[in-house]
Design a protein around this motif. Structure first.
Motif, short mmCIF file in Angstrom:
data_model
loop_
_atom_site.label_atom_id
_atom_site.label_comp_id
_atom_site.label_asym_id
_atom_site.label_seq_id
_atom_site.Cartn_x
_atom_site.Cartn_y
_atom_site.Cartn_z
N ARG A 33 0.83 -1.22 0.00
CA ARG A 33 0.00 0.00 0.00
C ARG A 33 0.86 1.26 0.00
O ARG A 33 0.55 2.22 -0.69
N GLU A 64 -7.62 -2.84 -1.89
CA GLU A 64 -7.18 -1.74 -1.01
C GLU A 64 -5.81 -1.24 -1.43
O GLU A 64 -5.55 -0.04 -1.46
N ALA A 67 -5.93 0.81 -4.64
CA ALA A 67 -6.50 2.14 -4.42
C ALA A 67 -5.47 3.13 -3.88
O ALA A 67 -5.59 4.33 -4.09
N LYS A 68 -4.41 2.63 -3.23
CA LYS A 68 -3.42 3.51 -2.60
C LYS A 68 -2.05 3.53 -3.27
O LYS A 68 -1.35 4.52 -3.24
N THR A 70 0.94 3.85 -5.84
CA THR A 70 1.13 4.77 -6.96
C THR A 70 2.27 4.36 -7.89
O THR A 70 2.59 5.11 -8.81
N GLU A 92 -12.81 -2.46 -7.86
CA GLU A 92 -13.12 -1.27 -7.05
C GLU A 92 -11.84 -0.49 -6.73
O GLU A 92 -11.83 0.73 -6.76
N GLY A 93 -10.77 -1.22 -6.41
CA GLY A 93 -9.50 -0.56 -6.13
C GLY A 93 -8.90 0.13 -7.33
O GLY A 93 -8.19 1.12 -7.21
N ARG A 95 -10.45 1.84 -9.50
CA ARG A 95 -11.13 3.11 -9.79
C ARG A 95 -10.26 4.32 -9.49
O ARG A 95 -10.32 5.32 -10.19
N SER A 96 -9.46 4.24 -8.43
CA SER A 96 -8.63 5.38 -8.06
C SER A 96 -7.15 5.16 -8.35
O SER A 96 -6.32 5.99 -8.01
N ASN A 97 -6.81 4.05 -9.00
CA ASN A 97 -5.41 3.76 -9.31
C ASN A 97 -5.01 4.44 -10.61
O ASN A 97 -5.73 4.39 -11.60
N VAL A 98 -3.85 5.10 -10.58
CA VAL A 98 -3.36 5.80 -11.78
C VAL A 98 -2.10 5.17 -12.36
O VAL A 98 -1.65 5.56 -13.43
#
Length: 106
Positions: A33, A64, A67-68, A70, A92-93, A95-98
């Motif tokens: 994470r 999880e 999602a965190k 990077t 779901e995780g 969605r915010s992963n770049v």
């Protein structure tokens, strides 16, 4: 997971067919994470001997982590017998992963 702390410059980790179960994978994902170095993680399996099995606990921890985290750009979870529910939790995780560019759930 301890290898991530022991070798802080580790950029690629392959533990294919290492017999890592849901708890082990969840522990590894928890360590990832906050990891800012590892780019490639292969937890896939080949055949039945030593199969890695992620389970729902591992899927939750993976979601999880995604999602965190990077820096992880490639993740292989092939032949982990991920259920549709598990894949949804992982998605779901995302969605915010770049950072992640390659995900193998085959």
């Amino acid at each position: 997971a301890e290898v991530l702390y022991a070798v802080p410059s580790l950029q690629s980790l392959e533990v294919r067919s290492a017999g890592i179960g849901p708890v082990g994978q969840a522990t590894l994902f928890a360590a990832l994470r906050a990891n800012t170095v590892l780019c490639t993680l292969d937890l896939g399996s080949v055949g039945e001997i030593g199969r890695n099995l992620i389970g729902m606990e591992g899927c939750g921890a993976c979601g999880e982590m995604l999602a965190k985290n990077t820096t992880l750009s490639a993740l292989t979870l092939s032949s982990n017998r991920i259920s549709a529910e598990g894949a949804t939790v992982i998605a779901e995780g995302l969605r915010s992963n770049v950072a992640l560019r390659t995900l193998d759930l085959s």
